[in-house]
Design a protein around this motif. Structure first.
Motif, short mmCIF file in Angstrom:
data_model
loop_
_atom_site.label_atom_id
_atom_site.label_comp_id
_atom_site.label_asym_id
_atom_site.label_seq_id
_atom_site.Cartn_x
_atom_site.Cartn_y
_atom_site.Cartn_z
N SER A 11 -7.19 -31.78 -31.39
CA SER A 11 -8.53 -31.19 -31.31
C SER A 11 -9.47 -31.70 -32.38
CB SER A 11 -8.43 -29.67 -31.40
OG SER A 11 -7.79 -29.27 -32.59
N LYS A 33 -12.83 -32.26 -26.29
CA LYS A 33 -13.10 -33.31 -25.31
C LYS A 33 -14.34 -34.08 -25.76
CE LYS A 33 -15.67 -30.17 -22.26
NZ LYS A 33 -15.77 -29.65 -20.88
N SER A 68 -3.07 -34.52 -26.32
CA SER A 68 -3.86 -34.54 -25.09
C SER A 68 -3.71 -35.89 -24.39
CB SER A 68 -5.33 -34.29 -25.43
OG SER A 68 -6.18 -34.83 -24.45
N THR A 70 -5.72 -37.31 -22.22
CA THR A 70 -6.99 -38.05 -22.26
C THR A 70 -7.29 -38.53 -23.67
OG1 THR A 70 -7.84 -36.72 -20.43
CG2 THR A 70 -9.45 -37.91 -21.77
N GLY A 71 -7.12 -37.66 -24.66
CA GLY A 71 -7.40 -38.05 -26.03
C GLY A 71 -6.54 -39.21 -26.49
#
Length: 227
Positions: A11, A33, A68, A70-71
Motif C-alpha cells: 500500500s 492503486k 498486490s 497489479t502493484g
C-alpha cells in the motif's frame, strides 16, 4: 554503490536513491492503486533530488512480493525496463524479507520475527525467522495456522507488517510493528548486499489471483445451461 529502489508491492508507492545505505532522495506515499500513473514521476523526482544521472546508477532494486498482483507487475516491469535500457543489474527482494529487515533494533523482541502481510480471506502471507535464520520459505497461511506456527517458534517474538495486528490477540506478549511496507533503508541494505545472480526480479505469488478468467470471448454467445 548507488542504487535506485522501487517498491509498489503493497500500500505504498516508493522510489528512492541510496548511496550504499545513505539516502540521497526518497519519495514514498500511501497508495492502494494508481502506482502506474505515479511511479515514473517519483523516479524522476528522486533522481533530480539526488543530483545524479541515470548512468550514475550501479543497480536497481525492486520488491518482488508477495503483494498486490497489479502493484507487483507495475514495479517489476518498470525496474526491468530501466535495467535493460541502462545495462544495469536489477535485484529482486522479497517483500517479507524487507519487512523483517525494517524493524528498528529498539522496537523488536529478542529472538524470533514473523513478517506478515494481510492476504485477505482469512489468510496472511508469512515468513518466520529465529535468531536471524529463516525458519522456512514464505507461505500463504490461515490465521489459525500462522498463530500455531508462531507460537511454536519462540516465546519472545516480533510481528511486523499489515498482518501483524490480525495475530496480536492470538500471540500474547508479542511485539507488534504495523508497517504499510518495507522501510527504504532496509530495502537499500538488502539490495546492496544481494548477489544479482541469486536475486532475480521475478514476482513471488503465493496463491492464485482472486480474479477469474472469462468463460467466453467477446461476441461469443452464452452457453445455455442444460435442464
Amino acid at each position: 554503490m548507488r542504487v535506485l529502489l522501487i517498491d509498489t508491492a503493497l500500500s505504498l508507492c516508493t522510489a528512492a536513491v541510496f548511496e550504499g545505505e545513505t539516502a540521497l532522495a526518497v519519495r514514498s506515499e500511501p497508495m492502494f492503486k494508481g502506482h502506474q500513473e505515479r511511479l515514473a514521476g517519483f523516479v524522476r523526482d528522486v533522481m533530480a533530488e539526488a543530483g545524479t544521472g541515470f548512468d550514475g546508477l550501479d543497480r536497481i532494486g525492486v520488491t518482488t512480493g508477495p503483494g498486490s498482483f497489479t502493484g507487483l507487475r507495475v514495479g517489476l516491469a518498470f525496474a526491468q525496463g530501466f535495467g535493460a535500457a541502462l545495462g544495469r543489474p536489477v535485484v529482486g527482494i522479497s517483500t517479507l524479507d524487507a519487512l523483517a529487515a525494517s524493524i528498528a533494533p529498539d522496537a523488536r523482541a529478542p529472538g524470533a520475527v514473523a513478517a506478515l502481510i494481510d492476504a485477505r480471506r482469512g489468510q496472511v502471507y508469512a515468513r518466520l525467522w529465529c535468531d536471524g535464520v529463516a525458519a522456512g520459505p514464505a507461505e500463504a497461511l490461515s490465521l489459525a495456522a500462522a498463530a500455531a506456527r508462531i507460537a511454536a517458534l519462540a516465546p519472545d517474538i516480533t510481528l511486523v507488517g499489515s498482518g501483524a495486528p490480525l495475530l496480536s490477540d492470538a500471540v500474547p506478549g508479542a511485539v507488534v510493528v504495523d508497517l504499510p511496507g518495507p522501510a527504504p533503508e532496509a530495502l537499500a541494505r538488502l539490495v546492496v548486499a544481494a548477489d544479482p545472480r541469486r536475486a532475480p526480479p521475478e514476482p513471488q505469488y503465493l496463491r492464485a489471483p482472486d480474479a477469474t478468467p472469462p468463460t467466453r470471448l467477446p461476441g461469443q454467445p452464452r452457453v445455455q445451461a442444460r435442464s
